[in-house]
Design a protein around this motif. Structure first.
Motif, PDB file in Angstrom:
ATOM      1  N   ASN A  78       0.844  -1.189   0.000  1.00  0.00           N
ATOM      2  CA  ASN A  78       0.000   0.000   0.000  1.00  0.00           C
ATOM      3  C   ASN A  78       0.884   1.245   0.000  1.00  0.00           C
ATOM      4  N   ASP A  79       0.715   2.094  -0.982  1.00  0.00           N
ATOM      5  CA  ASP A  79       1.432   3.362  -1.048  1.00  0.00           C
ATOM      6  C   ASP A  79       0.605   4.416  -0.316  1.00  0.00           C
ATOM      7  N   PRO A  80       1.132   5.028   0.755  1.00  0.00           N
ATOM      8  CA  PRO A  80       0.362   6.032   1.498  1.00  0.00           C
ATOM      9  C   PRO A  80      -0.127   7.185   0.631  1.00  0.00           C
ATOM     10  N   ASP A  81       0.586   7.488  -0.479  1.00  0.00           N
ATOM     11  CA  ASP A  81       0.139   8.559  -1.366  1.00  0.00           C
ATOM     12  C   ASP A  81      -1.178   8.220  -2.057  1.00  0.00           C
ATOM     13  N   PHE A  82      -1.492   6.928  -2.136  1.00  0.00           N
ATOM     14  CA  PHE A  82      -2.715   6.488  -2.795  1.00  0.00           C
ATOM     15  C   PHE A  82      -3.612   5.731  -1.818  1.00  0.00           C
ATOM     16  N   SER A  83      -3.546   6.124  -0.554  1.00  0.00           N
ATOM     17  CA  SER A  83      -4.357   5.514   0.483  1.00  0.00           C
ATOM     18  C   SER A  83      -5.084   6.607   1.248  1.00  0.00           C
ATOM     19  N   TRP A  84      -6.255   6.278   1.775  1.00  0.00           N
ATOM     20  CA  TRP A  84      -7.005   7.254   2.564  1.00  0.00           C
ATOM     21  C   TRP A  84      -6.531   7.325   4.005  1.00  0.00           C
ATOM     22  N   TRP A  85      -5.636   6.390   4.386  1.00  0.00           N
ATOM     23  CA  TRP A  85      -5.143   6.437   5.756  1.00  0.00           C
ATOM     24  C   TRP A  85      -4.399   7.751   5.978  1.00  0.00           C
ATOM     25  N   GLY A  86      -4.779   8.427   7.023  1.00  0.00           N
ATOM     26  CA  GLY A  86      -4.160   9.701   7.332  1.00  0.00           C
ATOM     27  C   GLY A  86      -4.872  10.886   6.721  1.00  0.00           C
ATOM     28  N   GLN A  87      -5.776  10.619   5.787  1.00  0.00           N
ATOM     29  CA  GLN A  87      -6.589  11.688   5.215  1.00  0.00           C
ATOM     30  C   GLN A  87      -7.781  11.937   6.140  1.00  0.00           C
ATOM     31  N   LYS A  88      -8.458  13.048   5.930  1.00  0.00           N
ATOM     32  CA  LYS A  88      -9.534  13.424   6.833  1.00  0.00           C
ATOM     33  C   LYS A  88     -10.733  12.480   6.756  1.00  0.00           C
ATOM     34  N   SER A  89     -10.864  11.765   5.634  1.00  0.00           N
ATOM     35  CA  SER A  89     -12.060  10.946   5.454  1.00  0.00           C
ATOM     36  C   SER A  89     -11.992   9.599   6.167  1.00  0.00           C
ATOM     37  N   GLU A  90     -10.791   9.129   6.553  1.00  0.00           N
ATOM     38  CA  GLU A  90     -10.677   7.840   7.227  1.00  0.00           C
ATOM     39  C   GLU A  90      -9.723   7.940   8.406  1.00  0.00           C
ATOM     40  N   SER A  91     -10.187   7.515   9.556  1.00  0.00           N
ATOM     41  CA  SER A  91      -9.371   7.589  10.759  1.00  0.00           C
ATOM     42  C   SER A  91      -8.425   6.399  10.845  1.00  0.00           C
ATOM     43  N   VAL A  92      -7.424   6.519  11.707  1.00  0.00           N
ATOM     44  CA  VAL A  92      -6.512   5.409  11.973  1.00  0.00           C
ATOM     45  C   VAL A  92      -7.304   4.207  12.493  1.00  0.00           C
ATOM     46  N   LYS A  93      -8.246   4.449  13.376  1.00  0.00           N
ATOM     47  CA  LYS A  93      -9.055   3.376  13.955  1.00  0.00           C
ATOM     48  C   LYS A  93      -9.807   2.609  12.876  1.00  0.00           C
ATOM     49  N   ASP A  94     -10.474   3.317  11.982  1.00  0.00           N
ATOM     50  CA  ASP A  94     -11.247   2.670  10.922  1.00  0.00           C
ATOM     51  C   ASP A  94     -10.343   1.857  10.000  1.00  0.00           C
ATOM     52  N   THR A  95      -9.218   2.462   9.598  1.00  0.00           N
ATOM     53  CA  THR A  95      -8.289   1.779   8.697  1.00  0.00           C
ATOM     54  C   THR A  95      -7.741   0.505   9.340  1.00  0.00           C
ATOM     55  N   ALA A  96      -7.336   0.596  10.599  1.00  0.00           N
ATOM     56  CA  ALA A  96      -6.769  -0.560  11.288  1.00  0.00           C
ATOM     57  C   ALA A  96      -7.795  -1.675  11.446  1.00  0.00           C
ATOM     58  N   GLN A  97      -9.007  -1.318  11.815  1.00  0.00           N
ATOM     59  CA  GLN A  97     -10.024  -2.333  12.026  1.00  0.00           C
ATOM     60  C   GLN A  97     -10.375  -3.060  10.730  1.00  0.00           C
ATOM     61  N   VAL A  98     -10.504  -2.314   9.640  1.00  0.00           N
ATOM     62  CA  VAL A  98     -10.887  -2.925   8.372  1.00  0.00           C
ATOM     63  C   VAL A  98      -9.754  -3.780   7.801  1.00  0.00           C
ATOM     64  N   LEU A  99      -8.535  -3.223   7.731  1.00  0.00           N
ATOM     65  CA  LEU A  99      -7.426  -3.966   7.132  1.00  0.00           C
ATOM     66  C   LEU A  99      -7.081  -5.222   7.923  1.00  0.00           C
ATOM     67  N   SER A 100      -7.258  -5.171   9.238  1.00  0.00           N
ATOM     68  CA  SER A 100      -6.923  -6.343  10.040  1.00  0.00           C
ATOM     69  C   SER A 100      -7.935  -7.466   9.849  1.00  0.00           C
ATOM     70  N   ARG A 101      -9.081  -7.168   9.285  1.00  0.00           N
ATOM     71  CA  ARG A 101     -10.023  -8.236   8.931  1.00  0.00           C
ATOM     72  C   ARG A 101      -9.595  -8.951   7.651  1.00  0.00           C
ATOM     73  N   TYR A 102      -8.820  -8.263   6.812  1.00  0.00           N
ATOM     74  CA  TYR A 102      -8.380  -8.842   5.542  1.00  0.00           C
ATOM     75  C   TYR A 102      -7.079  -9.631   5.677  1.00  0.00           C
ATOM     76  N   HIS A 103      -6.172  -9.123   6.508  1.00  0.00           N
ATOM     77  CA  HIS A 103      -4.793  -9.603   6.493  1.00  0.00           C
ATOM     78  C   HIS A 103      -4.421 -10.328   7.786  1.00  0.00           C
ATOM     79  N   ALA A 104      -3.536 -11.314   7.650  1.00  0.00           N
ATOM     80  CA  ALA A 104      -3.052 -12.061   8.812  1.00  0.00           C
ATOM     81  C   ALA A 104      -2.149 -11.201   9.688  1.00  0.00           C
ATOM     82  N   ALA A 105      -1.459 -10.249   9.079  1.00  0.00           N
ATOM     83  CA  ALA A 105      -0.578  -9.339   9.820  1.00  0.00           C
ATOM     84  C   ALA A 105      -0.413  -8.063   8.997  1.00  0.00           C
TER      85      ALA A 105
END
Length: 246
Positions: A78-105
């Motif tokens: 994931n390239d942070p320049d092309f990710s919503w993480w850190g942008q105003k529309s998605e919080s760290v909490k939301d990003t972490a919760q969603v991605l951790s459902r997809y990935h083993a680590a």
């Protein structure tokens, strides 16, 4: 390998967060994987590792991607320049919760040159992400720690020179053309003192590690039979390991 000693949700952000028993188990597993790699080729089959790099990376990214593939898993970059993480529309909490459902680590290099050179901010942001992730979070380097390099360093020292404590090691500062965090010297100092070595920090005046790290290194050394010396003199530094500076 008694992997039951290692908590499956245990984040790997700093080796100081792990007990000596856990670190010893990681080193034993590392040695076994190196000696008998075929045993582990399918150990992570079908597992995905999410990668975030807030700084360009060559060696770390390649080693992680090759490593996960050799174990049967795969990396999703994931390239942070092309990710919503850190942008105003998605919080760290939301990003972490969603991605951790997809990935083993989830492995993250939270480098300060992308998020601001506020001491401790990169580490704090990484820990905030880990707090909301249901999958283990691996620190690929923040502004305080580089735990994977720590494990590689201590594994190599023990592999080449034996596992006995009381080894003499010198960590010397060298010139670099741009500003860097002290995560690497911090980590080397922490892990060598954790394993009872006699550590000498050889650095120019004004470039020593911060007080928090120094105090932790001193405590590590005291608890494990090692020592810490800080010097700004090259000759004195090398004499600590019985080798005159040439």
């Amino acid at each position: 390998m008694n992997l039951a000693k290692i908590n499956p949700k245990r984040d790997f952000i700093s080796t100081q967060d792990w007990s000596r028993d856990e670190l010893d188990e990681v080193l034993r597993l590392t040695r076994d994987m190196k000696l008998t790699p075929a045993k582990y080729w399918e150990s992570l089959k079908g597992k995905s590792l999410c990668l975030f790099f807030f700084n360009p990376s060559t060696r770390t990214r390649n080693s992680i991607e090759v490593g996960i593939s050799q174990l049967g898993g795969y990396a999703v970059y994931n390239d942070p320049d092309f990710s919503w993480w850190g942008q105003k529309s998605e919080s760290v909490k939301d990003t972490a919760q969603v991605l951790s459902r997809y990935h083993a680590a989830i492995a993250i290099r939270m480098f300060p040159n992308r998020i601001g050179w506020v001491p401790g901010k990169a580490n704090a942001d990484l820990r905030e992400f880990a707090q909301h992730s249901s999958s283990p979070v691996i620190n690929l380097e923040d502004d305080m720690y580089h735990p994977l390099q720590e494990i590689a360093d201590i594994f190599t020292i023990r592999e080449k020179f034996g596992e006995k404590s009381k080894k003499k090691v010198v960590l010397q500062w060298v010139y670099h053309p741009k500003s860097l965090p002290q995560s690497v010297p911090n980590s080397f100092s922490l892990i060598t003192s954790r394993y009872g070595m006699d550590l000498t920090l050889l650095c120019p005046p004004g470039y020593q590690l911060n007080d928090k790290i120094i105090n932790t290194v001193k405590q590590n050394a005291e608890n494990n039979g090692g020592s810490l010396t800080i010097t700004h003199d090259i000759k004195e530094g090398y004499e600590k390991i019985g080798r005159a500076h040439v």
